[in-house]
Design a protein around this motif. Sequence first.
Motif: not given
Length: 237
Positions: A147-154
């Motif tokens: 989840a944090p990774y996907l959120q980091a992709l803007n």
Amino acid sequence: MDILFIAAVFVTAGLVKGVTGMGLPTVAIALLSLRMPPLQAAALLIVPSSVTNVWQLASGPSVYPLWQRFRWVLLSMCAGVAIAFVLGSATWNGAVLGGALAAYGLLGLTGWRMRVAPRCERWAGPLVGVVTGLLGGVTGVFVMPAAPYLQALNLEREDLLQAMGMAFTVGTLSLAVMLALRSEWHVTAAGNSALALIPTIAGMLLGQKLRGRMAPAMFRRCFFLALLALGVHQLLR
């Protein structure tokens, strides 16, 4: 008493999902693990989680483009789940669940978001997938660090929700396959999991009604505080 407890857990988890659009498996497993091992809780969650995640995944038009972009993340996640089951982890899954819940709660409360440059996705995505699969294979929760990774992709909001739905769907189905191979996912377990869909949908409908009547920021803060508290409780156990 156990039936009432389980029903209350799924109503609560569905309510959180209805209000925030996320958190169903995280809340359900966090609460169910107070009474049972995390993977036993995960077996109960397979049908409600799969149905709601597919619902979320099918809510927009970008399924195939997202699959093309994140296929190596998803395939690596499946590999991580398989590795977790091969290694065996029954003696430490509660501690890992506690750590994952506490970390997710802290991230949510601080509001910190990492940034991943597009050029880094080629190696960062599969790494995140493997780690998410390992943690999911141990705890039944596929939220960290996916989840944090996907959120980091803007990503755009709809793409983000679809990508999370895709990741959680793949993770849940791969977990179901591994549980079936270990004879922990059978007709009785599937029936109990299907029954859990009823209180889950009731909770989601209630959450959707409450969404417009409460401050989302306050609800999310309480949600992450509860995850942090449950994570610390698991670690102390």
